[in-house]
Design a protein around this motif. Structure first.
Motif, short mmCIF file in Angstrom:
data_model
loop_
_atom_site.label_atom_id
_atom_site.label_comp_id
_atom_site.label_asym_id
_atom_site.label_seq_id
_atom_site.Cartn_x
_atom_site.Cartn_y
_atom_site.Cartn_z
N ARG A 344 -12.56 0.76 6.77
CA ARG A 344 -12.54 2.09 6.39
C ARG A 344 -11.10 2.69 6.11
NH1 ARG A 344 -14.59 4.34 11.10
NH2 ARG A 344 -16.46 3.04 10.75
N ALA A 345 -10.22 2.15 6.76
CA ALA A 345 -8.54 2.06 6.35
C ALA A 345 -8.41 1.69 5.04
CB ALA A 345 -7.87 1.62 7.54
N ALA A 346 -8.96 0.53 4.56
CA ALA A 346 -8.42 0.01 3.37
C ALA A 346 -9.03 0.87 2.32
CB ALA A 346 -8.84 -1.54 3.44
N PHE A 347 -10.42 1.35 2.40
CA PHE A 347 -10.98 2.14 1.29
C PHE A 347 -10.05 3.46 1.28
CE2 PHE A 347 -14.26 -1.06 1.32
CZ PHE A 347 -14.61 -1.11 -0.19
N GLY A 348 -9.64 3.98 2.56
CA GLY A 348 -8.88 5.19 2.25
C GLY A 348 -7.47 4.69 1.60
N ALA A 349 -6.91 3.95 1.95
CA ALA A 349 -5.65 3.41 1.03
C ALA A 349 -5.85 3.25 -0.60
CB ALA A 349 -4.92 2.02 1.51
N LEU A 350 -7.07 2.53 -0.77
CA LEU A 350 -7.59 2.52 -2.28
C LEU A 350 -7.57 3.83 -2.81
CD1 LEU A 350 -8.51 0.73 -4.60
CD2 LEU A 350 -10.97 0.84 -3.55
N LEU A 383 -20.31 2.60 2.48
CA LEU A 383 -18.50 3.18 2.21
C LEU A 383 -18.25 2.38 0.87
CD1 LEU A 383 -15.91 3.91 3.54
CD2 LEU A 383 -15.63 1.54 4.22
N ALA A 384 -18.54 1.41 0.48
CA ALA A 384 -18.09 0.72 -0.93
C ALA A 384 -18.81 1.29 -1.96
CB ALA A 384 -18.40 -0.74 -0.61
N GLY A 385 -19.96 1.57 -1.71
CA GLY A 385 -20.78 2.11 -2.80
C GLY A 385 -20.51 3.71 -3.17
N SER A 386 -19.79 4.08 -2.24
CA SER A 386 -19.31 5.68 -2.45
C SER A 386 -17.95 5.98 -2.59
CB SER A 386 -19.93 6.64 -1.40
OG SER A 386 -19.72 6.06 -0.22
N ALA A 387 -17.23 4.62 -3.06
CA ALA A 387 -15.71 4.87 -3.13
C ALA A 387 -15.24 4.85 -4.54
CB ALA A 387 -15.27 3.53 -2.28
N GLY A 388 -16.33 5.25 -5.31
CA GLY A 388 -15.80 5.67 -6.83
C GLY A 388 -15.64 4.33 -7.41
N LEU A 389 -16.14 3.06 -7.05
CA LEU A 389 -15.76 2.06 -7.81
C LEU A 389 -16.49 1.85 -9.11
CD1 LEU A 389 -16.27 -0.43 -4.71
CD2 LEU A 389 -14.08 0.32 -5.46
N THR A 390 -15.75 1.03 -9.99
CA THR A 390 -16.37 0.81 -11.31
C THR A 390 -17.23 -0.55 -11.00
OG1 THR A 390 -14.69 1.75 -12.61
CG2 THR A 390 -15.87 0.12 -13.46
N GLY A 391 -16.65 -1.33 -10.35
CA GLY A 391 -17.24 -2.63 -9.92
C GLY A 391 -17.12 -3.16 -8.53
N LEU A 392 -18.33 -3.54 -7.95
CA LEU A 392 -17.92 -3.99 -6.47
C LEU A 392 -18.44 -5.58 -6.57
CD1 LEU A 392 -17.85 -3.70 -3.30
CD2 LEU A 392 -20.36 -2.78 -3.35
N PHE A 393 -17.83 -6.39 -5.94
CA PHE A 393 -18.29 -7.89 -5.73
C PHE A 393 -18.22 -7.94 -4.33
CE2 PHE A 393 -16.29 -7.83 -9.91
CZ PHE A 393 -17.06 -8.89 -10.63
#
Ligand SMILES: Nc1ncnc2c1ncn2[C@@H]1O[C@H](COP(=O)(O)OP(=O)(O)OP(=O)(O)O)[C@@H](O)[C@H]1O
Ligand SMILES: [Mg+2]
Length: 488
Positions: A344-350, A383-393
């Protein structure tokens, strides 16, 4: 370390000299478990691991200058033979600590942030006296005593990281090196599976403050209820740190810059000073406050604490390492380890760092979460799916719950990645309509190398990539591929 004749080492460890060991030969250190780290004067401790047996390297260690080997069976070279070499290592460290009454031991525990806080605090104590702290994350029944053995009569501060896999582990480490100050950072869900619940984790972490005597200080996180409850379990005076107004040492007016680095006013009972961290991620504020509170208790002036915190760069590898490639792609390498809180902290930083730039993430399923593993990994996927990503691996054969969580919240743009300008193919536009911007392409890959290779082909100038997974996933290899030949 304190020089120790072999006769004394045998006495401390209840061991027997063997292999023509000279009882008067003196070990001056370092004490090592890796034969490649042997130096003249070393004691080589042979430990039988799952894959290698240190005893096989005994002769090499002596050839490289070790005075003797601490072993659990005869090794045909000078040795001290004991029943259990790990227990003997603890006994040695315990004896050395007793001989160092001038050294203040500070112990740090918690689910996330121990190494970061240890590095910050060691930097602070170095301002007021010679300090010994482990390199990296030496926090278990082997790394902890090895660090203690680095101390000598000149050492004023011993800053130690304590980790627990089981209830009783931290109590054991506090007996090896009785702490004067105990810092508890947080109670998260790391190793949940082994412990079987957050309360059990709190019980284990609290052993640190239970070990403090009435002239000691417990430095506790006022913002974490399970840590706050530990105040009941210690005889020591409590100093609170956190964002809460009730905290003795606290951060006020926290702001985060476009690179995801926090600045704040450090407030203590004897004044305030501005801090601008070079560490990435807002969670670093908590670690900085913990180190500040311990340093404050040791008598450092607030201005000095603020100055040092503002100058500290990340010391231990793969924890929020942010690198800008020459083409403007930014890589956040947080591949050292992961648990639900640090994810969670890392996605916040992203989020803070990326702003309007295209975002990618390479992650792997979290491990050691026991019964809650599937649910917590689905949470991670969401969390990853809703992080505004263009691509998730998502890397690894155990990725399914993460993929399911991500697919549940994100529109899977498996048809293709939109271009850097946000434009997608005409066909996709038709299918997804206005929701095209929320599309994330979710890719399951077998290993880190494949993730690195596939992602490399998708990146365009200005993109931001987060790389984070549990230690066993080895995702630092993804970052290495992305940064190959491109370090600035
Ligand atoms: N206070 C915090 N809250 C949440 N995440 C954190 C915090 N501090 C550090 N992290 C993240 O946790 C991970 C590990 O950080 P660090 O190595 O400092 O912790 P640690 O407790 O020493 O871990 P380990 O138990 O693996 O030794 C990193 O990804 C880091 O970004
Ligand atoms: Mg650590």
């Amino acid at each position: 370390m304190i020089p120790l004749p072999l006769a004394r080492i045998a006495e401390i460890t209840s061991g027997a000299l063997a292999g023509m060991a000279d009882p008067r030969a003196v070990v001056r250190g370092p004490v090592v478990i890796d034969s490649r780290a042997v130096e003249p004067g070393s004691l080589f401790v042979a430990i039988k691991g799952e894959r290698v047996d240190g005893h096989d390297f005994a002769a090499q260690a002596i050839a490289d200058g070790a005075v003797a080997v601490l072993a659990s069976k005869p090794v045909e070279v000078p040795a001290v033979i004991v029943g259990d070499t790990v227990a003997a290592l603890a006994a040695l460290a315990t004896a050395v600590c007793v001989d160092l009454p001038e050294t203040t031991v500070i112990g740090i525990t918690g689910s996330a942030g121990k190494t970061t806080t240890k590095d910050l605090l060691a930097r602070l104590t170095a301002r007021i006296g010679p300090t010994v702290a482990p390199a990296g994350s030496f926090n278990n029944e082997i790394g902890h005593p090895l660090t203690v053995l680095k101390a000598d009569e000149g050492t004023r501060y011993l800053v130690l990281e304590l980790s627990a896999r089981y209830v009783g582990d931290i109590r054991h480490l506090t007996r090896v090196a009785p702490p004067k100050i105990g810092v508890v950072l947080n109670v998260g869900t790391a190793h949940l599976g082994v412990f079987g619940g957050k309360e059990a984790i709190a019980k284990a972490k609290g052993e640190l403050v239970e070990a403090l005597t009435s002239d000691g200080v417990a430095v506790l996180n006022a913002d974490d209820p399970l840590v706050a409850a530990m105040a009941e379990r210690t005889q020591a005076r409590v100093t609170w740190y956190g964002r809460a107004e009730s905290a003795d040492v606290r951060a006020e007016d926290v702001t985060v810059d476009a690179r995801g680095r926090a600045a704040f006013t450090l407030r203590t009972p004897s004044g305030a000073a501005p801090v601008r961290l070079r560490l990435y991620g807002e969670h670093a504020v908590q670690n900085a406050l913990a180190a500040a509170a311990a340093a404050y208790e040791l008598g450092l002036p607030v201005a000095t604490i603020a100055e040092e915190l503002s100058e500290a760069e990340p010391r231990s590898r793969w924890r929020m390492e942010v690198t800008d490639r020459q083409d403007g792609v930014t890589v956040i390498n947080d591949a050292y380890n992961a648990n639900p809180e640090s994810m969670r902290a890392a996605f916040g930083a992203l989020d803070a760092l990326a702003g309007g730039r295209r975002r990618f993430a390479v992650i792997a399923a979290l491990r050691e979460l026991g019964e809650e593993s599937a649910a917590l990994n689905e949470d991670l996927g969401r969390l990853a799916g809703s992080a505004g990503l263009t691509g998730l691996f998502v890397v690894g054969s155990d990725a399914e719950p993460v993929l399911a969580g991500a697919r549940a919240v994100a529109q899977d743009g498996a048809g293709g990645v939109p271009g850097p300008d946000g434009a997608s193919s005409p066909q996709e536009d038709q299918e997804n309509g206005a929701a095209a911007a929320a599309t994330v392409r979710i890719t399951h890959v077998a290993d880190a190398a494949t993730a690195g290779a596939e992602l490399s082909g998708l990146l365009a100038p200005g993109d931001v990539v987060l790389v984070k997974g549990p230690r066993a996933a080895g995702l630092e290899r993804v970052a290495a591929v992305l940064l190959e030949g491109d370090r600035q």
